[in-house]
Design an enzyme around this catalytic site. Structure first.
Site, short mmCIF file in Angstrom:
data_model
loop_
_atom_site.label_atom_id
_atom_site.label_comp_id
_atom_site.label_asym_id
_atom_site.label_seq_id
_atom_site.Cartn_x
_atom_site.Cartn_y
_atom_site.Cartn_z
N GLU A 1 -23.46 12.17 2.54
CA GLU A 1 -24.10 11.68 1.33
C GLU A 1 -23.77 12.51 0.08
O GLU A 1 -24.66 13.12 -0.53
CB GLU A 1 -25.62 11.60 1.52
CG GLU A 1 -26.04 10.62 2.60
CD GLU A 1 -27.55 10.44 2.69
OE1 GLU A 1 -28.28 11.12 1.95
OE2 GLU A 1 -28.00 9.60 3.49
N TYR B 1 -31.40 3.09 4.38
CA TYR B 1 -32.84 3.11 4.58
C TYR B 1 -33.54 1.94 3.90
O TYR B 1 -34.46 1.34 4.45
CB TYR B 1 -33.43 4.43 4.07
CG TYR B 1 -33.00 5.61 4.90
CD1 TYR B 1 -33.68 5.97 6.04
CD2 TYR B 1 -31.88 6.36 4.54
CE1 TYR B 1 -33.27 7.05 6.82
CE2 TYR B 1 -31.46 7.43 5.30
CZ TYR B 1 -32.15 7.77 6.45
OH TYR B 1 -31.74 8.82 7.21
N HIS C 1 -23.86 19.19 5.11
CA HIS C 1 -25.07 18.41 4.88
C HIS C 1 -25.94 19.17 3.88
O HIS C 1 -27.06 19.56 4.17
CB HIS C 1 -25.81 18.16 6.20
CG HIS C 1 -26.75 17.00 6.15
ND1 HIS C 1 -26.76 16.00 7.09
CD2 HIS C 1 -27.73 16.67 5.27
CE1 HIS C 1 -27.69 15.12 6.82
NE2 HIS C 1 -28.31 15.51 5.69
#
Length: 456
Positions: A165, A296, A120
């Site tokens: 991501e 989001y 991450h």
């Protein structure tokens, strides 16, 4: 009110990331990461904030796990800090590995399913110093790291995710400089993206060779829901350009073992893709048990420059959406876009899906009654859970939802200004206070149902 039920066996959880919550950056043999370096760079982070202490989760592990149990959270998605386990990106630090062993065992002792993410964004600075993700060598180091973690923890972790991501790493880290390592060259985004794709494939193959057959493998992508600003052909072309750069760069190699021709065509002005070697594309593709989708807000794109250029591009431009509600980060709110994104991915790739991040920032405060009344977050979560159910009703194979995030934390370039947590953290005292949204979500999970206002 309308009662809507989630499918039997639907999975629930909350998520975090190591650098955002752990602190203890100089303890237990941990080495520096690119985010340690970047956050200490003047002007990089709002108010000069760093993750040096963050939520101090490193020292408050047991109490945080108790809190997850009190909220009756079925699963917890967390990331391992590569520089804590391998300070130089190569050599085992047993103390660092032991921390995550305690974390995993603590979750299991409390009846909480661990969902482990290998990467991450916190690349060891030692690897960045010799090229980082721009170097093919980092791919091999990541596979070694995955093998180590898989051997040591894979027997107790049911879900292992390679990357979170990679779009942010490639574009925000190397094209726009908003994230670590803070480079600003759009052409760099594409070798970085390719090396991340290859690292995913090699790590997934390595994990599959060392973890039990029952373990689930995944990758998490922040796929973009992109629409054209108008019906004009130029705007439609710009939107397609942005979609290819954002989604197809990762989906094609990871799920089909090849880059679509459109990827090469849409990026020809920036790179010739000579860094892709024979056999690379097939190696990027390892069968996955599900694809994690982070969502989001939607994106609207125009061919006319009236906002910021799309990351990694010189031709597509983002357009503001004033007709939609906005978060405190000025992100548009449109739950139906999540439905469309999930159904589109299902239709195109036929892969099981889990929403692995979804949430909203706020300027949340603890009131005189020791409550955090974050009704805006409850509304956001309710509407987006309804959007997930709409996707399920439309035939999408959506198997779970992980809310972002467990604790207020270091929100990357925003520092501590933006609070995404379902649990409030006082960053002076580090006291945790579950917000109204945490209790609301716990109730939804316990009942496996959602109460929604009647539609007009």
């Amino acid at each position: 009110m309308t009662t809507r039920r989630f499918p039997e066996g639907f999975e629930w959880g909350m998520g975090t990331a190591a650098y955002q919550i752990e602190g203890g950056v100089h303890e237990g043999g941990r080495g520096p990461s690119i985010w340690d370096t970047f956050s200490h760079t003047p002007g990089a982070i709002t108010r000069g904030d760093t993750g040096d202490v963050a939520c101090d989760h490193y020292h408050r592990l047991d109490r945080d796990l108790d809190l997850l149990a009190e909220l009756a959270m079925p699963a917890y998605r967390f990331s391992v800090a590569w520089p804590r386990v391998m300070p130089d990106g190569r050599t085992l630090n047993q103390d660092g590995l032991d921390f995550y062993a305690r974390l995993v065992d603590g979750l299991l002792d409390r009846g909480i399913e661990p969902m482990l993410t290998l990467y991450h964004w916190d690349l060891p600075q030692a690897l960045e110093d010799v090229g980082g993700w721009r170097s093919r060598e980092t791919v091999d180091r990541f596979a070694d790291y995955a093998t180590l973690v898989g051997k040591e923890l894979g027997d107790r972790v049911g879900t292992l995710t390679t990357l979170n991501e990679p779009w942010c790493t490639a574009y925000l880290g190397h094209a726009t400089g908003e994230h670590a390592p803070g480079l600003r060259d759009p052409a760099l985004a594409y070798p970085v993206a390719h090396h991340l794709n290859l690292a995913h494939g090699r790590a997934a193959a390595a994990l599959r060779s060392v973890v039990p057959a029952s373990a689930r493998l995944s990758v998490t992508l922040n796929l973009q829901h992109v629409v054209a600003a108008s019906d004009e052909q130029a705007d439609r072309d710009a939107a397609e350009h942005a979609r290819v750069l954002s989604n197809d760069v990762f989906l094609g190699p990871m799920l089909r073992g090849r880059y679509d021709d459109a990827v090469f065509e849409e990026t020809a002005r920036l790179t010739d893709w000579s860094f892709v070697r024979d056999g690379d594309e097939a190696e990027c593709c390892v069968p996955l048990d599900f694809l994690g989708v982070n969502y989001y807000s939607p994106g609207r794109v125009s061919a006319t420059p009236n906002d910021d250029p799309w990351p990694g591009s010189r031709t597509a431009f983002r357009v503001r959406m004033p007709e939609l509600p906005q978060t405190v980060m000025a992100w548009p709110v449109q739950p139906s876009a999540l439905t469309e994104l999930l159904t589109d991915v299902h239709r195109e790739y036929r892969v099981p899906l889990v929403v692995t991040e979804n949430g909203i920032a706020g300027h949340d405060v603890v009131d005189a009654e020791h409550r955090v009344r974050d009704g805006h977050r409850i509304d956001y979560l309710r509407d987006h859970l309804g959007a997930v159910l709409d996707a399920v009703d439309a035939g999408a194979d959506v198997r779970g939802y992980v809310a972002w995030t467990f604790l207020d934390n270091f929100e990357w370039a925003w520092g501590y200004e933006m609070r995404f947590g379902l649990v409030h953290v006082d960053f002076d005292t580090l006291v945790r206070t579950p917000k109204d949204s945490a209790h609301w979500l716990s109730d939804v999970i316990a009942r496996n149902r959602l109460l929604l206002p009647e539609r007009p």
